[in-house]
Design a protein around this motif. Structure first.
Motif, mmCIF file in Angstrom:
data_model
loop_
_atom_site.group_PDB
_atom_site.id
_atom_site.type_symbol
_atom_site.label_atom_id
_atom_site.label_comp_id
_atom_site.label_asym_id
_atom_site.label_seq_id
_atom_site.Cartn_x
_atom_site.Cartn_y
_atom_site.Cartn_z
ATOM 1 N N UNK A 228 -0.547 -1.870 -4.092
ATOM 2 C CA UNK A 228 -0.037 -2.338 -2.608
ATOM 3 C C UNK A 228 1.337 -1.697 -2.216
ATOM 4 N N UNK A 229 2.403 -1.629 -3.319
ATOM 5 C CA UNK A 229 3.850 -1.760 -3.071
ATOM 6 C C UNK A 229 3.575 0.222 -2.644
ATOM 7 N N UNK A 230 2.740 1.218 -3.630
ATOM 8 C CA UNK A 230 3.138 2.295 -2.954
ATOM 9 C C UNK A 230 2.140 2.169 -1.562
ATOM 10 N N UNK A 231 0.979 1.943 -1.531
ATOM 11 C CA UNK A 231 1.011 1.647 -0.143
ATOM 12 C C UNK A 231 1.962 1.255 1.177
ATOM 13 N N UNK A 232 2.887 0.479 0.936
ATOM 14 C CA UNK A 232 4.067 0.354 1.741
ATOM 15 C C UNK A 232 5.164 1.903 2.246
ATOM 16 N N UNK A 233 4.424 2.510 0.730
ATOM 17 C CA UNK A 233 5.485 3.651 1.056
ATOM 18 C C UNK A 233 5.146 4.202 1.210
ATOM 19 N N UNK A 260 -3.580 -13.366 -5.129
ATOM 20 C CA UNK A 260 -3.769 -13.267 -4.062
ATOM 21 C C UNK A 260 -3.360 -13.503 -3.038
ATOM 22 N N UNK A 261 -3.420 -14.750 -2.864
ATOM 23 C CA UNK A 261 -2.520 -15.310 -1.878
ATOM 24 C C UNK A 261 -0.906 -14.047 -1.928
ATOM 25 N N UNK A 265 0.397 -11.365 0.868
ATOM 26 C CA UNK A 265 2.025 -12.167 1.802
ATOM 27 C C UNK A 265 2.687 -10.531 1.812
ATOM 28 N N UNK A 266 2.661 -9.947 0.827
ATOM 29 C CA UNK A 266 3.475 -8.760 0.315
ATOM 30 C C UNK A 266 3.293 -7.763 1.519
ATOM 31 N N UNK A 267 1.659 -8.056 2.174
ATOM 32 C CA UNK A 267 1.199 -7.285 2.884
ATOM 33 C C UNK A 267 1.036 -6.656 3.607
ATOM 34 N N UNK A 268 1.850 -8.265 4.347
ATOM 35 C CA UNK A 268 1.861 -8.858 5.845
ATOM 36 C C UNK A 268 2.036 -7.384 6.883
#
Length: 395
Positions: A228-233, A260-261, A265-268
């Motif tokens: 998910x961090x990579x997706x944010x990049x 999972x929560x 939260x990270x992916x909001x």
């Protein structure tokens, strides 16, 4: 030959509740039923779903199920826990083993095959049993393991699911009785097909979306947070959708756990680009994988093997994964394997590279399918019995 198969006592055989090891056992029992190689007795926990399973009518495979879930069994387990302390496993498995042993000790077997249970090997050896074979699918026997010398010396054969696990066992001592037998899936179920139970539209994906699939258990060691961090990049670089297929523990976890929560939260900030499917029945997994353009399986621990890697390959997906445990043995040369150091940037770069090179993706997809054929269930079962025969003179 008369063989006993002793499972570790968590899930039933036939594999009506799933489970990687349990499915592998089903594969070689199915093969034995067809080819009539040996007389096999298999011990596992009881589950009501096994009662009408067609595998039980075999004349060469005999299923002994142990009740560990009824009220009576639960009370008996508790009583056992009060009377027995400092055992190898917890009282649940120890109780199961003692119930198995009541039947096993009455019978004569040429060999006892213990599935993933180094501690059960120890207990059998301490009761004078010889001709023991350990089939390892996890890092459960190495120089740091409890009673490792006793367990190692009591075994006639050790089958490991990868060279990585073989090397771990070899930290006790190198030996030709340790042999790698790669795990398998039913690859035909995962090959691309024309019909599907699910569509991109139903999942909220557009035709021009670049869909990235993660599949497997959703927990910290599987690298989903890093993905998910990579997706944010990459959120401003490519038009992607990330599909996270799976739950926290097979089909048993009905509610989201804290991990999972935390992911959600990270992916909001990119929540419209991520779909959490939750648990998906295994039979439906191929249809979900076929919605994707690539798979990303960035394991952050040393995977003993990695069945989800084979599943992604068989589904014809270009794959991005990590150099972890036995994973490179499966997909070296056909997948993009990144290092775990600086994992987020490495994942983002690898995914962006595949996005920008559709011809590379097509070549990798073809190579993936061909590679997956090496890990099909029938050659696996054949090699399982051949591995036993290679070491044991009278097989």
């Amino acid at each position: 030959m008369k063989l006993a198969i002793l499972t570790c006592g968590i899930l039933p055989i036939p594999a009506v509740q799933g489970g990687a090891v349990e499915n592998l056992i089903d594969f070689y029992l199915e093969y034995n039923n067809i080819h009539k190689l040996h007389d096999i007795t298999i011990y596992s926990p009881w589950d009501p779903k096994v009662k009408t399973h067609p595998a039980l009518v075999s004349d060469v495979n005999h299923y002994i199920h142990i009740d560990v879930t009824s009220l009576r069994a639960r009370i008996a387990r508790k009583v056992y826990s009060y009377c027995h302390h400092d055992e190898y496993y917890n009282y649940f498995i120890e109780y199961y083993f003692e119930k198995v042993y009541q039947d096993l000790k009455k019978k004569d077997f040429d060999y006892i095959i213990i599935e993933n249970g180094a501690g059960l090997t120890y207990k059998l050896s301490q009761r004078g049993h010889k001709n023991l074979i350990l089939h390892l699918n996890n890092d459960l026997l190495n120089s740091n393991s409890r009673y490792h010398d006793t367990i190692f010396n009591s075994l006639s054969k050790i089958l490991t699911c990868s060279n990585y696990i073989k090397e771990r066992v070899s930290t006790i001592q190198p030996s030709n009785k340790i042999q790698t037998l790669y795990n398998a899936i039913d690859v035909n179920c995962f090959f691309p097909k024309e019909t599907s139970i699910i569509s991109r539209e139903q999942m909220g994906f557009n035709d021009d979306d670049f869909v990235i699939a993660y599949s497997g258990r959703v927990n910290n060691e599987k690298g989903i947070s890093e993905l998910i961090d990579a997706m944010l990049l990459l959120k401003d670089s490519i038009k992607y959708k990330l599909m996270i297929i799976g739950g926290t523990f097979y089909g048993n976890a009905k509610n989201e756990d804290a991990f999972v929560q935390s992911l959600k939260e990270k992916a909001k900030i990119i929540k419209d680009r991520i779909v959490f499917t939750g648990f998906v029945p295994y039979k439906n997994m191929p249809d979900y994988l076929h919605l994707a353009d690539i798979a990303a399986l960035p394991s952050m621990w040393d995977e003993p093997f990695g069945l989800t890697i084979v599943e992604a390959l068989a589904a014809g997906l270009p794959l991005v994964t990590t150099r972890s445990g036995g994973i490179p043995e499966i997909c070296e040369g056909v997948a993009t394997i990144v290092e775990r150091k600086d994992i987020v940037n490495n994942l983002a770069s690898a995914i962006l590279d595949l996005y920008n090179h559709p011809e590379k993706r097509r070549q990798m997809a073809t190579a993936s399918i061909e590679r997956a054929k090496l890990f099909d269930k029938e050659p696996y079962a054949e090699k399982f019995f051949a591995a036993l025969g290679k070491h044991l003179k009278f097989f």
